[in-house]
Design a protein around this motif. Structure first.
Motif, PDB file in Angstrom:
ATOM      1  N   SER A 571       8.587   0.293   4.335  1.00 27.92           N
ATOM      2  CA  SER A 571       7.522   1.285   4.168  1.00 27.92           C
ATOM      3  C   SER A 571       7.747   2.111   2.911  1.00 27.92           C
ATOM      4  CB  SER A 571       7.436   2.205   5.390  1.00 27.92           C
ATOM      5  OG  SER A 571       8.569   3.041   5.460  1.00 27.92           O
ATOM      6  N   ILE A 572       6.652   2.584   2.339  1.00 30.23           N
ATOM      7  CA  ILE A 572       6.691   3.506   1.208  1.00 30.23           C
ATOM      8  C   ILE A 572       5.611   4.545   1.406  1.00 30.23           C
ATOM      9  CG2 ILE A 572       7.617   1.833  -0.460  1.00 30.23           C
ATOM     10  CD1 ILE A 572       4.735   1.541  -1.532  1.00 30.23           C
ATOM     11  N   ASN A 573       5.709   5.645   0.624  1.00 26.66           N
ATOM     12  CA  ASN A 573       4.683   6.680   0.632  1.00 26.66           C
ATOM     13  C   ASN A 573       3.768   6.489  -0.573  1.00 26.66           C
ATOM     14  OD1 ASN A 573       5.759   8.006   2.916  1.00 26.66           O
ATOM     15  ND2 ASN A 573       7.275   9.019   1.616  1.00 26.66           N
ATOM     16  N   ALA A 574       2.510   6.858  -0.415  1.00 24.85           N
ATOM     17  CA  ALA A 574       1.551   6.705  -1.500  1.00 24.85           C
ATOM     18  C   ALA A 574       0.443   7.720  -1.338  1.00 24.85           C
ATOM     19  CB  ALA A 574       0.986   5.291  -1.516  1.00 24.85           C
ATOM     20  N   LEU A 575      -0.358   7.852  -2.404  1.00 26.66           N
ATOM     21  CA  LEU A 575      -1.551   8.682  -2.389  1.00 26.66           C
ATOM     22  C   LEU A 575      -2.733   7.829  -2.821  1.00 26.66           C
ATOM     23  CD1 LEU A 575      -0.171  11.908  -4.107  1.00 26.66           C
ATOM     24  CD2 LEU A 575      -0.575  11.569  -1.668  1.00 26.66           C
ATOM     25  N   TRP A 576      -3.926   8.378  -2.630  1.00 28.04           N
ATOM     26  CA  TRP A 576      -5.127   7.667  -3.041  1.00 28.04           C
ATOM     27  C   TRP A 576      -4.995   7.263  -4.517  1.00 28.04           C
ATOM     28  CZ3 TRP A 576      -8.220   9.138  -7.122  1.00 28.04           C
ATOM     29  CH2 TRP A 576      -7.949  10.412  -7.653  1.00 28.04           C
ATOM     30  N   GLY A 577      -5.516   6.101  -4.846  1.00 35.80           N
ATOM     31  CA  GLY A 577      -5.526   5.639  -6.228  1.00 35.80           C
ATOM     32  C   GLY A 577      -4.227   5.037  -6.712  1.00 35.80           C
ATOM     33  N   ASP A 578      -3.156   5.114  -5.919  1.00 39.40           N
ATOM     34  CA  ASP A 578      -1.892   4.511  -6.345  1.00 39.40           C
ATOM     35  C   ASP A 578      -2.005   2.999  -6.371  1.00 39.40           C
ATOM     36  OD1 ASP A 578      -0.788   6.974  -6.606  1.00 39.40           O
ATOM     37  OD2 ASP A 578       0.504   6.867  -4.832  1.00 39.40           O
ATOM     38  N   THR A 579      -1.319   2.364  -7.319  1.00 39.64           N
ATOM     39  CA  THR A 579      -1.264   0.907  -7.400  1.00 39.64           C
ATOM     40  C   THR A 579       0.005   0.419  -6.714  1.00 39.64           C
ATOM     41  OG1 THR A 579      -2.541   0.833  -9.448  1.00 39.64           O
ATOM     42  CG2 THR A 579      -1.176  -1.081  -8.939  1.00 39.64           C
ATOM     43  N   ILE A 580      -0.161  -0.514  -5.778  1.00 38.52           N
ATOM     44  CA  ILE A 580       0.949  -1.065  -5.011  1.00 38.52           C
ATOM     45  C   ILE A 580       1.218  -2.491  -5.488  1.00 38.52           C
ATOM     46  CG2 ILE A 580       1.837  -1.539  -2.705  1.00 38.52           C
ATOM     47  CD1 ILE A 580       1.204   1.424  -3.271  1.00 38.52           C
ATOM     48  N   ASP A 581       2.460  -2.764  -5.771  1.00 41.16           N
ATOM     49  CA  ASP A 581       2.900  -4.100  -6.205  1.00 41.16           C
ATOM     50  C   ASP A 581       3.632  -4.747  -5.044  1.00 41.16           C
ATOM     51  OD1 ASP A 581       3.808  -6.344  -7.438  1.00 41.16           O
ATOM     52  OD2 ASP A 581       4.957  -5.338  -9.007  1.00 41.16           O
ATOM     53  N   GLU A 582       3.071  -5.844  -4.482  1.00 41.46           N
ATOM     54  CA  GLU A 582       3.695  -6.534  -3.351  1.00 41.46           C
ATOM     55  C   GLU A 582       4.258  -7.876  -3.818  1.00 41.46           C
ATOM     56  OE1 GLU A 582       2.711  -8.219   1.156  1.00 41.46           O
ATOM     57  OE2 GLU A 582       1.382  -6.740   0.219  1.00 41.46           O
ATOM     58  N   LYS A 583       5.495  -8.162  -3.417  1.00 44.68           N
ATOM     59  CA  LYS A 583       6.155  -9.416  -3.761  1.00 44.68           C
ATOM     60  C   LYS A 583       6.704 -10.059  -2.498  1.00 44.68           C
ATOM     61  CE  LYS A 583       7.593  -8.400  -8.531  1.00 44.68           C
ATOM     62  NZ  LYS A 583       6.816  -7.161  -8.724  1.00 44.68           N
ATOM     63  N   VAL A 584       6.490 -11.382  -2.367  1.00 47.06           N
ATOM     64  CA  VAL A 584       6.970 -12.171  -1.225  1.00 47.06           C
ATOM     65  C   VAL A 584       7.710 -13.397  -1.779  1.00 47.06           C
ATOM     66  CG1 VAL A 584       6.331 -13.464   0.850  1.00 47.06           C
ATOM     67  CG2 VAL A 584       5.067 -11.383   0.225  1.00 47.06           C
ATOM     68  N   LYS A 585       8.835 -13.734  -1.164  1.00 45.26           N
ATOM     69  CA  LYS A 585       9.633 -14.878  -1.644  1.00 45.26           C
ATOM     70  C   LYS A 585       9.990 -15.778  -0.457  1.00 45.26           C
ATOM     71  CE  LYS A 585      13.724 -15.856  -4.502  1.00 45.26           C
ATOM     72  NZ  LYS A 585      13.018 -16.134  -5.753  1.00 45.26           N
ATOM     73  N   TYR A 586       9.643 -17.077  -0.583  1.00 43.37           N
ATOM     74  CA  TYR A 586      10.058 -18.099   0.380  1.00 43.37           C
ATOM     75  C   TYR A 586      11.223 -18.866  -0.252  1.00 43.37           C
ATOM     76  CZ  TYR A 586       5.859 -17.445   3.229  1.00 43.37           C
ATOM     77  OH  TYR A 586       4.876 -16.940   4.049  1.00 43.37           O
ATOM     78  N   SER A 587      12.344 -18.969   0.470  1.00 43.49           N
ATOM     79  CA  SER A 587      13.517 -19.693  -0.024  1.00 43.49           C
ATOM     80  C   SER A 587      13.881 -20.791   0.965  1.00 43.49           C
ATOM     81  CB  SER A 587      14.708 -18.747  -0.199  1.00 43.49           C
ATOM     82  OG  SER A 587      14.408 -17.704  -1.093  1.00 43.49           O
ATOM     83  N   VAL A 588      14.012 -22.040   0.478  1.00 41.68           N
ATOM     84  CA  VAL A 588      14.375 -23.182   1.327  1.00 41.68           C
ATOM     85  C   VAL A 588      15.893 -23.229   1.439  1.00 41.68           C
ATOM     86  CG1 VAL A 588      14.185 -25.666   1.680  1.00 41.68           C
ATOM     87  CG2 VAL A 588      12.324 -24.412   0.556  1.00 41.68           C
ATOM     88  N   THR A 589      16.382 -23.141   2.671  1.00 41.51           N
ATOM     89  CA  THR A 589      17.830 -23.132   2.904  1.00 41.51           C
ATOM     90  C   THR A 589      18.359 -24.479   3.372  1.00 41.51           C
ATOM     91  OG1 THR A 589      17.506 -22.377   5.188  1.00 41.51           O
ATOM     92  CG2 THR A 589      17.752 -20.680   3.479  1.00 41.51           C
ATOM     93  N   ASP A 590      17.450 -25.372   3.839  1.00 36.28           N
ATOM     94  CA  ASP A 590      17.892 -26.682   4.355  1.00 36.28           C
ATOM     95  C   ASP A 590      16.734 -27.656   4.191  1.00 36.28           C
ATOM     96  OD1 ASP A 590      19.075 -28.805   5.625  1.00 36.28           O
ATOM     97  OD2 ASP A 590      19.049 -27.899   7.633  1.00 36.28           O
ATOM     98  N   THR A 591      17.024 -28.869   3.632  1.00 36.34           N
ATOM     99  CA  THR A 591      15.963 -29.845   3.393  1.00 36.34           C
ATOM    100  C   THR A 591      15.421 -30.404   4.693  1.00 36.34           C
ATOM    101  OG1 THR A 591      17.011 -30.455   1.302  1.00 36.34           O
ATOM    102  CG2 THR A 591      15.375 -31.990   2.219  1.00 36.34           C
ATOM    103  N   GLY A 592      16.288 -30.722   5.645  1.00 41.95           N
ATOM    104  CA  GLY A 592      15.862 -31.275   6.929  1.00 41.95           C
ATOM    105  C   GLY A 592      15.475 -32.732   6.851  1.00 41.95           C
ATOM    106  N   GLN A 593      15.130 -33.311   8.028  1.00 44.75           N
ATOM    107  CA  GLN A 593      14.788 -34.732   8.112  1.00 44.75           C
ATOM    108  C   GLN A 593      13.290 -34.954   8.242  1.00 44.75           C
ATOM    109  OE1 GLN A 593      17.145 -37.198   7.804  1.00 44.75           O
ATOM    110  NE2 GLN A 593      18.560 -35.469   7.409  1.00 44.75           N
TER     111      GLN A 593
END
Length: 851
Positions: A571-593
């Motif tokens: 969570s973060i705090n913000a006010l009206w008009g603020d620009t929010i930068d969202e980042k998501v990362k998927y990392s593969v830990t196992d190839t599998g069969q």
């Protein structure tokens, strides 16, 4: 005076030598019934004595000591009520106290000295309120453990019901004669001997305590029917101070002195002479009605009650019981009433929780069962106030006693009542979202795929109309229906509000990693208050999952407020008009069969935000994904991006970044919408063939953007301004403040561009003054402020702008070296020096243009 004294001393000597005769009189039965003429008052039960003697025979004169009100005096009367326990019920039990006090003169002369054998020559009529029956008061006096007394000039004379004769349904006649006071002559001699020189000024008073239970054992007296109330009204008034029409009724006492009374008479043995009976009567008007004489009323009349609390469901839903009480023409109510603890009227209310638990009733319609009824009209009234406690705490399987209290429209406190509230429990419903059920699998559907040996997040919808708080648990069985994971908490806390009791709520939880295989996951709601009320869902409704060795993904996310540079993964705090930068990362830990195909990402901007154009970036292993065909018009509801030709292996990454701007909103939390990864996973079906089935979506975590309420607030401000010691100048002089660090911190959370400007102003709340009240007139001492361009005077009672600012959020500024004390020596005299002067300054913040 000396003549009277000699008579009294002579009487004292006589009394010392002879014993006083005992007066014994009895009722006689005649051909016309009982003759009560000469019997002591009180022996007649609830019958009334006559206002005049039998056969209207009067003696030629009154044979008692002449008693008159002392010249120039006015008696007083009192009629008070004290409940048993006012903190519980202002009208229950307790005592009524009837009192009268005055000053009388006793005319004892040679002509009247022998009258002491017959008693005191006066009559007092006690006129009771019309809802109090005189016979009940007389019975109470007769049965009193401590009899009342009348005090005459310091001598107590014990009274009984014989002294108070009912002569009407609401009138008692008080006399003190040989017929109702044994040894009255001795009492009179005692009074006279103690007041030899003061026989014209004898204080007299009586006070009768009457328990309310004695006068309402049959209920209150109904003046309209001249009988006691019946039915519910009788029960409502037993052992309660009687109600009164209009809540007030007159109580008074008439005093009839010697000149306004007559003595009853009886014919002698030969029928010629008429002898006095000793019974005294007030003179009547010509039409045989009472003659008001020296009538007095209480200074503070009692204000009784005429309304009462009668709980009823104003929706009619629970008014199903046939009761003894009829209100507004109907006897259908929540229940009939009974009594507990002797004083508290009880009703029973069993709530169907589908229609609202007790907590929900108080949240939605707290006055639902409020009602006040007029006792005499039996109609509901308006304008009063009713409250109850407790307003929460109802539970299934137990009874919650709720006490209702209130006042009528005139502010009269009403007797409390108790509603015993119970609740009925309704069973719950629960289902898994977005997965194949075991019942569907049996009908030919493929199971939903999950990543083997990796914790899996599942979504559950639940509805539990009776639940206030609880949890959701699960149990997992494999294909052989053996418990693979015993009962475990899925969501540790769920709760209902009045708005959600009859709707499905969605929650997410995590089950542990499962080795490859097929599994059924069953769920159950556990109520904190009633944990055994709900059972597991049926096996056919369970989530049927295929744990497959697919590529394994870890997901991380973070949001950043570009204005404050604050970042967090939750969570973060913000006010009206603020620009929010969202980042998501998927990392593969196992190839599998088991391979994946048809891989897509779904990206959605949160509610009350707007997407920042060209801010979306998706990279697989650092290489940008072509977004030229992306439909950005759907990003607020869910925009899909296909990952074509990607075969994931251990070490691969997918990075998603995008921005959005917060709208003109405040005082709420904006929840991010997780990024969703969808794909189909390869598996071997029951026939041994290779097939694909839906992989349970892999999502990022939801995060929160918290917006405060609108406001323009001080975070901190200087608490004092000091000018130190100021020497009296010879000419007008500006003295600087010695206070340092005059720093202000303000926080502007107002919404909208128009509210970004703000202004600080100051007001002098009072002139400079000493602790003793000596004042420096503003003509001689002023507080000034210089903004670098001009100087302003901060005056008493006048707002002066001193600083303009703009921007949102928290801002800090200093006003050091801006304030001065301007002193003009003209008019200052030595009497105003050598003292400490203080004033008070008020800082004000307002929003608006700075120009």
């Amino acid at each position: 005076m000396f003549k009277k004294r000699n008579i009294i001393l002579f009487l004292v000597m006589i009394i010392g030598l002879v014993s006083l005769p005992s007066q014994q009189v009895h009722a006689a039965y005649t051909s016309t019934g009982w003759d009560y003429t000469n019997i002591p008052a009180g022996s007649n039960g609830s019958s009334y004595d006559s206002v005049n003697p039998k056969d209207n025979l009067y003696a030629n004169s009154v044979g008692a000591v002449p008693i008159r009100l002392a010249s120039g005096t006015t008696p007083t009367a009192s009629f008070t009520y004290t409940p048993e326990d006012a903190s519980k019920d202002p009208w229950y039990g307790g005592n009524i106290k009837i009192g009268w006090q005055g000053i009388v003169s006793a005319d004892i002369t040679l002509g009247t000295v022998l009258n002491i054998w017959n008693g005191l020559g006066f009559v007092a009529n006690v006129n009771l309120p019309e809802t109090i029956y005189s016979g009940d008061v007389q019975d109470s006096i007769n049965n009193a453990a401590v009899p009342p007394v009348i005090n005459i000039a310091g001598v107590d004379v014990t009274l009984s019901g014989q002294n108070f004769v009912p002569i009407g349904p609401h009138t008692l006649r008080l006399t003190l004669t040989k017929n109702n006071i044994q040894g009255i002559a001795g009492k009179l001699v005692d009074i006279a001997s103690k007041n030899i020189f003061n026989l014209n000024n004898l204080p007299i008073n009586f006070s009768i305590t009457v328990p309310v239970k004695d006068i309402t054992k049959n209920g209150a007296w109904n003046p309209a029917t001249k009988t006691y109330y019946t039915g519910a009204q009788k029960t409502l008034t037993q052992n309660r101070f009687p109600p009164m029409v209009g809540k007030t009724d007159e109580f008074s006492v008439d005093f009839y002195g010697y000149d306004d009374i007559r003595e009853g008479g009886t014919k002698g043995p030969l029928g010629f002479n008429i002898f006095g009976t000793g019974n005294l009567y007030a003179k009547l008007n010509a039409d045989n009605t009472f003659m008001s004489k020296n009538r007095v009323y209480p200074t503070n009349p009692i204000k009784s009650w005429d309304q009462y609390i009668s709980p009823s469901d104003n929706t009619g839903y629970y008014n199903t019981a046939t009761t003894s009480e009829t209100v507004d023409g109907s006897n259908k109510e929540i229940s009939d009433f009974s009594f507990t603890n002797n004083y508290l009227r009880n009703y029973n209310l069993n709530l169907d929780v589908f229609n609202g638990t007790w907590d929900q009733v108080n949240q939605n319609t707290p006055s639902r069962f409020d009602r006040i009824v007029n006792f005499f009209t039996q109609k509901s009234t308006s304008g009063g106030t009713v409250s109850h406690t407790p307003t929460t705490g109802g539970s299934i399987g137990s009874t919650l006693p709720v006490q209702y209290t209130g006042k009528d429209s005139d502010g009269t406190t009403l007797s409390p009542v108790q509603v015993n509230v119970g609740e009925k429990y309704q069973t719950s419903d629960i289902k898994a979202n977005g997965v194949t059920t075991y019942g569907a699998f049996k009908s030919g559907s493929t199971p939903t795929a999950i990543q083997s040996n990796k914790p899996t997040q599942l979504s559950i919808s639940w509805k539990a109309p009776s639940l206030k708080s609880g949890k959701i648990v699960y149990s997992i069985v494999d294909n052989s229906f053996q418990n693979n994971v015993p009962e475990t908490t899925f969501v540790s806390k769920i709760s209902n509000t009045a708005d959600t009791v009859n709707t499905y709520q969605t929650v997410t939880g995590t089950i542990p990693g499962l080795k490859p295989g097929n599994y059924a996951v069953m769920f159950k709601i556990v109520d904190d208050d009633y944990p055994t009320q709900n059972a597991y869902m049926s096996i056919d409704n369970s989530a049927y999952l295929a744990s497959l060795d697919t590529p394994k993904f870890d997901v991380s996310n973070i949001i950043t407020n570009e204005r404050t540079n604050a970042s967090d993964s939750s969570s973060i705090n913000a006010l009206w008009g603020d620009t929010i930068d969202e980042k998501v990362k998927y990392s593969v830990t196992d190839t599998g069969q088991n391979t994946l195909k048809d891989q897509t990402l779904t990206i959605t901007t949160p509610k009350n935000t707007s997407f920042v154009a060209d801010s979306l970036s998706i990279k697989v292993n650092g290489s940008s994904v072509d977004l030229s065909s992306a439909d950005y018009s759907k990003i607020s509801s869910g925009m899909n991006v296909t990952l074509n030709g990607v075969t994931f292996k251990s070490g691969d990454t997918v990075d998603i970044a995008y921005k959005y701007k917060v709208g003109n909103v405040s005082n709420q939390t904006i929840n991010t919408i997780p990024v969703v990864f969808n794909a189909k996973a390869q598996f071997t079906d029951a026939s041994g063939a290779s097939n694909y089935t839906d992989l349970l979506p892999i999502t990022s975590q939801q995060m929160a953007i918290k917006l405060p309420a609108e406001g323009l607030l001080f975070v901190s401000a200087p608490s004092s301004l000091s000018f130190g010691t100021v020497n009296r100048p010879y000419q007008s002089t500006d003295f600087p403040t010695i206070s340092k660090n005059l720093q202000f911190v303000i926080n502007n959370t107002m919404v909208g561009t128009a509210n970004s400007n703000w202004q600080l102003s100051a007001t002098l709340s009072q002139e400079f003054h000493t602790s003793s009240g000596q004042t420096l007139n503003s003509e001689f001492a002023n507080l000034t402020y210089n903004d670098g361009k001009s100087t302003s005077t901060i005056k008493n009672g006048q707002t002066t702008p001193i600083y303009n600012g703009s921007g949102k959020g928290e801002q800090t500024f200093s006003l050091d070296n801006r304030f001065k004390l301007h002193v003009d020596p003209n008019g200052l005299n030595l009497g105003l020096t050598n003292d400490t002067y203080t004033s008070q300054i008020t800082w004000n913040l307002s929003n608006g243009p700075t120009s």
